[in-house]
Design a protein around this motif. Sequence first.
Motif, short mmCIF file in Angstrom:
data_model
loop_
_atom_site.label_atom_id
_atom_site.label_comp_id
_atom_site.label_asym_id
_atom_site.label_seq_id
_atom_site.Cartn_x
_atom_site.Cartn_y
_atom_site.Cartn_z
N SER A 108 -18.84 64.59 52.10
CA SER A 108 -17.92 64.95 53.17
C SER A 108 -18.46 66.16 53.92
CB SER A 108 -16.55 65.28 52.59
OG SER A 108 -16.63 66.50 51.86
N PRO A 109 -17.90 66.48 55.09
CA PRO A 109 -18.33 67.70 55.78
C PRO A 109 -18.24 68.94 54.90
CG PRO A 109 -17.07 66.34 57.29
CD PRO A 109 -16.98 65.68 55.94
N ASN A 110 -17.15 69.08 54.13
CA ASN A 110 -17.01 70.24 53.25
C ASN A 110 -18.10 70.27 52.18
OD1 ASN A 110 -14.17 69.39 54.27
ND2 ASN A 110 -13.95 71.55 53.73
N GLU A 111 -18.48 69.09 51.69
CA GLU A 111 -19.51 69.03 50.66
C GLU A 111 -20.91 69.29 51.21
OE1 GLU A 111 -17.43 65.79 47.62
OE2 GLU A 111 -18.47 65.09 49.43
N LEU A 112 -21.10 69.07 52.50
CA LEU A 112 -22.41 69.31 53.11
C LEU A 112 -22.64 70.79 53.42
CD1 LEU A 112 -25.03 68.04 54.21
CD2 LEU A 112 -23.90 67.83 56.43
N VAL A 113 -21.58 71.54 53.60
CA VAL A 113 -21.72 72.95 53.99
C VAL A 113 -22.63 73.74 53.06
CG1 VAL A 113 -20.47 75.13 54.24
CG2 VAL A 113 -19.61 73.07 55.33
N PRO A 114 -22.49 73.65 51.72
CA PRO A 114 -23.41 74.42 50.86
C PRO A 114 -24.88 74.08 51.08
CG PRO A 114 -21.53 73.65 49.59
CD PRO A 114 -21.45 72.98 50.93
N ARG A 115 -25.18 72.83 51.39
CA ARG A 115 -26.58 72.46 51.66
C ARG A 115 -27.08 73.12 52.95
NH1 ARG A 115 -31.41 72.23 50.25
NH2 ARG A 115 -32.69 70.53 51.07
N LEU A 116 -26.23 73.18 53.96
CA LEU A 116 -26.61 73.86 55.19
C LEU A 116 -26.81 75.36 54.95
CD1 LEU A 116 -24.26 72.10 57.77
CD2 LEU A 116 -26.68 71.63 57.32
N GLU A 117 -25.99 75.93 54.09
CA GLU A 117 -26.16 77.34 53.73
C GLU A 117 -27.51 77.57 53.05
OE1 GLU A 117 -21.39 78.26 52.92
OE2 GLU A 117 -22.76 77.84 51.26
N GLU A 118 -27.88 76.66 52.14
CA GLU A 118 -29.16 76.77 51.45
C GLU A 118 -30.33 76.69 52.42
OE1 GLU A 118 -29.25 73.66 48.61
OE2 GLU A 118 -27.65 74.50 47.34
N LEU A 119 -30.28 75.72 53.34
CA LEU A 119 -31.37 75.55 54.30
C LEU A 119 -31.49 76.76 55.22
CD1 LEU A 119 -30.80 71.80 55.20
CD2 LEU A 119 -32.78 72.74 53.99
N THR A 120 -30.36 77.31 55.61
CA THR A 120 -30.39 78.49 56.47
C THR A 120 -30.96 79.68 55.72
OG1 THR A 120 -28.45 77.65 57.65
CG2 THR A 120 -29.00 79.97 57.96
N ALA A 121 -30.57 79.85 54.45
CA ALA A 121 -31.10 80.96 53.65
C ALA A 121 -32.60 80.81 53.44
CB ALA A 121 -30.38 81.00 52.31
N ALA A 122 -33.05 79.57 53.21
CA ALA A 122 -34.49 79.34 53.04
C ALA A 122 -35.26 79.68 54.31
CB ALA A 122 -34.72 77.90 52.63
N HIS A 123 -34.68 79.32 55.46
CA HIS A 123 -35.34 79.66 56.72
C HIS A 123 -35.43 81.15 56.91
CE1 HIS A 123 -36.51 79.20 60.94
NE2 HIS A 123 -35.60 80.13 61.22
N ARG A 124 -34.35 81.85 56.57
CA ARG A 124 -34.37 83.33 56.68
C ARG A 124 -35.50 83.92 55.84
NH1 ARG A 124 -28.06 84.89 55.55
NH2 ARG A 124 -27.26 84.88 57.69
N SER A 125 -35.65 83.39 54.62
CA SER A 125 -36.65 83.97 53.71
C SER A 125 -38.06 83.77 54.18
CB SER A 125 -36.48 83.38 52.32
OG SER A 125 -36.82 82.00 52.29
N THR A 126 -38.29 82.70 54.97
CA THR A 126 -39.65 82.43 55.44
C THR A 126 -39.96 83.09 56.77
OG1 THR A 126 -38.93 80.39 56.53
CG2 THR A 126 -39.73 80.22 54.24
N THR A 127 -38.93 83.60 57.47
CA THR A 127 -39.16 84.18 58.79
C THR A 127 -39.03 85.71 58.78
OG1 THR A 127 -36.82 83.81 59.34
CG2 THR A 127 -38.43 82.13 60.02
N ARG A 128 -38.72 86.29 57.63
CA ARG A 128 -38.62 87.75 57.57
C ARG A 128 -40.00 88.39 57.57
NH1 ARG A 128 -33.81 88.31 53.01
NH2 ARG A 128 -32.09 87.90 54.43
#
Length: 431
Positions: free
Chosen positions: A411-431
């Motif tokens: 569901s949309p609610n269940e997908l949110v944690p995955r989007l959080e993970e992908l965003t965090a991973a992107h942050r870690s590679t662009t710092r």
Amino acid sequence: MSPLRVLLVANPEKAHVLPMFPLAWALRTAGHDVRVACTPWFADVVTQAGLTAVPVGRDYDLWKLLDRSMHTLPDWSYRPEYGLPAPYDAAHEPDRATWEHLTEGYERIVSLWHKPASFPMIADLVRFARQWGPDLILWEPLAMAGPIAAEACGAAHGRLLWSVDAFGATRRRFLRLKEQRPEGERVDPLADWLGGYARMYGGEFSESMVTGQFTVDQLPASLATDGLPGRLPLRFVPYGGPAVLPKWLWTRPERPRVALTMGLSSTDHDAGYAIDVQGVLDALDGLDVEIVATVADAERHKLARVPANARLVPYVPLHDLARTCDLAIHHGGFGTFLTFARHPVPQLLLPWDFDGPVLGRRAAEQGGSLAIRADEATAESVRAAVLRLLTEPAFKERATALRDEIDATPSPNELVPRLEELTAAHRSTTR
């Protein structure tokens, strides 16, 4: 994690943006800050959904813009009258996946569609993104201002699909052919255009500007594009805008109920229906069914007669109608199809434009639906298909299997944690 700033980007088209809103709500209820960037006149569509709109650029009507562009062509090889235009027709017609067809198709589609549809939003959207600083940008596949802004501000970004991914499938075919070309002959009109904007804002072109760093796909796996890289499945949640539930929809009727609907897009842009509404009504006349036909007031005068077993309404909440129906007949729209699929209702698709023919073929292959080209749908063929769908148990069984597949998707609610993970991973590679 700390709240994310999430920016959704969509062209001014309800069929593209309404399927984005359930995920936007899920992000909001998870505590994230969500904005929806759109052209100024489209802001009301966003705010009616309880979301915050960010008007950017200038207003335009996508359909009228495309109609003007298409009619500048010296011939009709673009095939705008049926199915997907080149090069995206190669996604479902493999014999068209030649180097010449794809490169010529990309050159034309960039010039006549992607550029004019994106240009009005790009500069203003980039300005807002750089000022607001989103962590994540979600863009529908035709809103190419989205990835341009993401590259300009350094945000993680991904596509949020609203139907069959003809865009990604075509791109993969093109890239395979491109690799086979000599070094000096690897022309790429789409990369050249997007790359120009990337360099303007201090970056370089990457394929993520075409297909995203990931893709959120709302079609169940049995209907989705095979081999989609970075695919994040998402359960479709119906949303059709503000609605009021009439009393006659509180219960199921005594007779089988058949829905006939053509979607919102055509009448929103002063275009007629691709489906012959009169012909379909005539095909159902005399059957022991109750017909509920959503016919816009602007189109009703075209009907010479209405069967006694038909109820005509200009609009009805589709998800409420679907739960009372035994059959649906429609134009093959993504939202319409999945809304009825969730209940589960066998369907007759009469597709004509853009991705409708692709979805119709895949729906028929799945087994819960039948499909007839809109221009080949006679009263006899429609009536025969309706009788099969109402009487042969296999269609209901396969429709139920599709419903179960949809319900098992995150569901949309269940997908949110995955989007959080992908965003965090992107942050870690662009710092």
